[in-house]
Motif scaffolding. Structure first.
Motif, PDB file in Angstrom:
ATOM      1  N   LYS A   1      35.905  46.126  47.082  1.00 28.94           N
ATOM      2  CA  LYS A   1      35.245  44.932  46.555  1.00 28.94           C
ATOM      3  C   LYS A   1      34.318  45.302  45.406  1.00 28.94           C
ATOM      4  O   LYS A   1      33.911  46.453  45.265  1.00 28.94           O
ATOM      5  CB  LYS A   1      34.459  44.228  47.656  1.00 28.94           C
ATOM      6  CG  LYS A   1      35.335  43.655  48.753  1.00 28.94           C
ATOM      7  CD  LYS A   1      34.520  42.809  49.709  1.00 28.94           C
ATOM      8  CE  LYS A   1      35.400  42.160  50.765  1.00 28.94           C
ATOM      9  NZ  LYS A   1      34.599  41.302  51.683  1.00 28.94           N
TER      10      LYS A   1
ATOM     11  N   GLU B   1      30.725  40.891  57.565  1.00 30.33           N
ATOM     12  CA  GLU B   1      30.941  40.894  56.123  1.00 30.33           C
ATOM     13  C   GLU B   1      29.761  41.466  55.343  1.00 30.33           C
ATOM     14  O   GLU B   1      29.848  41.622  54.119  1.00 30.33           O
ATOM     15  CB  GLU B   1      31.257  39.476  55.613  1.00 30.33           C
ATOM     16  CG  GLU B   1      30.282  38.418  56.076  1.00 30.33           C
ATOM     17  CD  GLU B   1      30.766  37.664  57.303  1.00 30.33           C
ATOM     18  OE1 GLU B   1      31.280  38.320  58.250  1.00 30.33           O
ATOM     19  OE2 GLU B   1      30.628  36.420  57.325  1.00 30.33           O
TER      20      GLU B   1
ATOM     21  N   SER C   1      25.044  34.406  49.608  1.00 34.35           N
ATOM     22  CA  SER C   1      25.607  34.942  50.841  1.00 34.35           C
ATOM     23  C   SER C   1      24.557  35.479  51.802  1.00 34.35           C
ATOM     24  O   SER C   1      24.840  35.667  52.991  1.00 34.35           O
ATOM     25  CB  SER C   1      26.621  36.047  50.523  1.00 34.35           C
ATOM     26  OG  SER C   1      26.006  37.072  49.756  1.00 34.35           O
TER      27      SER C   1
END
Length: 121
Positions: free
Chosen positions: A43, A88, A62
Motif C-alpha cells: 500500500k 487495517e 481513517s
C-alpha cells in the motif's frame, strides 16, 4: 544532526490501544510540522496525523476520533495515542519532521526508522 527514533509499536488485538513515541534530537526549526505516517505492505504511505509548532493538529479520516497526536516539548518527544485499533491499522509507523510554511505546506526533512504495529482480529 537530526535524529528521530520511534518506539512503542507491537502486537495488539482488535479494539486495543498503543502509544507510539518519537524521540527528537537536533531539530532547530521554529516553524515545524511533525507527522506520523504509516505504510502497510503493498500500500501507499499514508499521513496519519500532523501537529504544527502552533499546536494545531490534523488527522486522516481513517483515524480521526481514534488516534491522538501530541508532543512534549520538554522531553522533545512526539506521541501518537492509538485507541480502538483495527486490523487495517496494521502497518509500519514512521515519524517525520519538517518545516511548516504559511500556506500549510510541510517540507519533510527528516524521518525515523519506523516501528511496527500489528493488530489481530
Amino acid at each position: 544532526q537530526v535524529q528521530l527514533v520511534e518506539s512503542g509499536g507491537g502486537s495488539v488485538q482488535s479494539g486495543g490501544s498503543l502509544r507510539l513515541s518519537c524521540a527528537v534530537s537536533g531539530y532547530t526549526y521554529s516553524n515545524y510540522c511533525m507527522t506520523w505516517f504509516r505504510q502497510a505492505p503493498g500500500k501507499e504511505r499514508e499521513g496519519v496525523a500532523t501537529i504544527d509548532s502552533d499546536g494545531s493538529t490534523t488527522y486522516a479520516d481513517s483515524v480521526r476520533g481514534r488516534f491522538t497526536i501530541s508532543q512534549d516539548n520538554a522531553k522533545h518527544t512526539l506521541y501518537l495515542r492509538m485507541n480502538s485499533l483495527k486490523p487495517e491499522d496494521t502497518a509500519m509507523y514512521y515519524c517525520a519532521a519538517g518545516v511548516s510554511y504559511s500556506d500549510g505546506y510541510c517540507d519533510f526533512t527528516d524521518w525515523g526508522q519506523g516501528t511496527q504495529v500489528t493488530v489481530s482480529s
